[in-house]
Design a protein around this motif. Structure first.
Motif, PDB file in Angstrom:
ATOM      1  N   TYR A   1       0.950  -1.271  -0.042  1.00  0.00           N
ATOM      2  CA  TYR A   1      -0.118  -0.017  -0.002  1.00  0.00           C
ATOM      3  C   TYR A   1       0.783   1.297  -0.126  1.00  0.00           C
ATOM      4  N   ALA A   2       2.241   1.267  -0.189  1.00  0.00           N
ATOM      5  CA  ALA A   2       3.121   2.313   0.147  1.00  0.00           C
ATOM      6  C   ALA A   2       2.641   3.443  -0.717  1.00  0.00           C
ATOM      7  N   PHE A   3       2.713   3.252  -2.106  1.00  0.00           N
ATOM      8  CA  PHE A   3       2.138   4.365  -3.060  1.00  0.00           C
ATOM      9  C   PHE A   3       0.861   4.908  -2.671  1.00  0.00           C
ATOM     10  N   THR A   4      -0.423   4.252  -2.631  1.00  0.00           N
ATOM     11  CA  THR A   4      -1.455   4.899  -2.289  1.00  0.00           C
ATOM     12  C   THR A   4      -1.526   5.515  -1.024  1.00  0.00           C
ATOM     13  N   LYS A   5      -1.046   5.016  -0.143  1.00  0.00           N
ATOM     14  CA  LYS A   5      -0.416   5.629   1.188  1.00  0.00           C
ATOM     15  C   LYS A   5       0.077   7.013   0.810  1.00  0.00           C
ATOM     16  N   ARG A   6       0.981   7.420  -0.017  1.00  0.00           N
ATOM     17  CA  ARG A   6       1.727   8.498  -0.306  1.00  0.00           C
ATOM     18  C   ARG A   6       0.829   9.429  -0.983  1.00  0.00           C
ATOM     19  N   LEU A   7      -0.137   8.774  -1.654  1.00  0.00           N
ATOM     20  CA  LEU A   7      -1.119   9.780  -2.174  1.00  0.00           C
ATOM     21  C   LEU A   7      -2.057  10.239  -1.285  1.00  0.00           C
TER      22      LEU A   7
END
Length: 363
Positions: free
Chosen positions: A120-126
């Protein structure tokens, strides 16, 4: 490991749609109408996102196309240029979309901001807190993925997930249709290019052959020139038979009536056109053989000798009557060979010679 939303047991697309709340059915109908009329896969998904974004309060969408090896970002909304560039290509099993593509099962990510799952790292950054990703499938074929995300809540409702699953099914059907249409167009364009190249090569080869034989004539004794001139005439007859192909939409289809008219107009056969009935198109090899046969039959004619050509058709045969042409007692070897190739017969007729060919005579 990510938990996935399992497909409804034994549910067909119509069953899923039936369970979607009434307020979403209008959106599905509008979406289906747009998808049926779509001509571009990326613009199609952009339009669908714009249509449903307000109703479902969506912040982000991503649409990936599977190229056989990797996922390629084809359309997106709610992302900046740098954010889109960072996820422009994904391996199978990479991030949420890559994992969904690999597992071929819808995934509903919840409470992303508090999750420690590296997927989920990228969606969390968004700044997203929930994300629903669905594989786009046609039968067993993976076409890509379609995902939607929100920042304001940590999950989609069951009704919303049903709606998105049904919508993605429609998108997959539309994308498959566009892919099939593109493949068909590419195949037709390739066929047209090959046919055009073949026509060009045939025309050039015949022109070169005429030129080479013509160059030889000048160096031969006068007594030996007649056979070469006949060879040149026959090559020109072949070129004339091929000429209709250059403007034809049907490769290999030659109109017999037009061919005969061209032969008469260009002086390849010294006859006058009589009644010419409509005839079905024939293959180029049949047209070339017929042109050579008519030339060979009329070759002995003296200048000014009146011969009229009539073409008649019935369900079983094509009949070409050459009124004024005496039936040859002993047809030449070329005439016999061409008759054999065409499965035709030559017989005396009322006032001349009658050539009969079976229909169809290209089987």
């Amino acid at each position: 490991m990510m938990a996935s939303v399992k497909p409804l047991s034994g549910a067909a697309p119509g069953d899923v749609e039936a369970s979607v709340p009434q307020r979403y059915l209008g959106l599905l109908a509008d979406s289906a109408e747009r998808l049926l009329a779509a001509a571009d896969p990326a613009e199609m998904v952009d339009e669908i996102f714009a249509l449903i974004r307000r109703e479902l309060r969506l912040d982000v969408f991503t649409n990936y196309r599977f190229d056989g090896e990797r996922l390629r970002l084809e359309a997106h909304g709610g992302l900046g240029d740098e954010e889109a560039a960072a996820i422009a290509s994904l391996e199978l099993g990479e991030a949420i979309c890559g994992t969904v593509a690999q597992q071929r099962c819808m995934h509903h990510a919840v409470s992303i901001r508090t999750s420690a799952d590296p997927v989920y790292a990228f969606t969390k950054r968004l700044g997203l807190d929930t994300y629903a990703c669905t594989p786009l499938l046609h039968g067993d074929r993976l076409l890509g993925t379609l995902s939607f995300g929100r920042r304001w809540t940590n999950r989609f409702t069951t009704d919303e997930l049903r709606f998105l699953r049904t919508l993605c099914h429609y998108v997959a059907l539309a994308k498959y249709r566009l892919h099939a249409e593109a493949a068909l167009r590419d195949g037709m364009e390739m066929r047209e290019r090959l046919v055009a190249e073949l026509k060009h090569r045939v025309r050039n080869a015949l022109q070169v052959a005429v030129g080479l034989v013509g160059a030889e004539v000048g160096e031969m004794p006068v007594a030996a020139q007649a056979p070469l001139y006949r060879a040149i005439e026959r090559l020109q007859i072949l070129a004339l038979a091929h000429r209709p192909l250059y403007g034809s939409e049907l490769p290999g289809a030659i109109d017999v009536g037009r061919l005969i008219a061209a032969l008469i107009r260009d002086g390849a056969i010294p006859v006058t056109a009589g009644k010419i009935a409509a005839a079905p198109p024939v293959r180029i090899e049949t047209a070339a053989a017929l042109a050579l046969l008519l030339h060979a039959l009329t070759l002995p004619l003296s200048p000014g000798e009146p011969v009229t050509l009539h073409l008649a058709m019935d369900a079983r045969r094509m009949t070409i009557a050459l009124n004024g042409l005496c039936h040859p007692d002993e047809p030449s070897r070329m005439v016999r060979g061409l008759l054999h190739q065409l499965r035709g017969t030559l017989a005396p007729g009322t006032g001349g010679t009658v050539l009969t060919l079976p229909v169809p005579h290209d089987d």
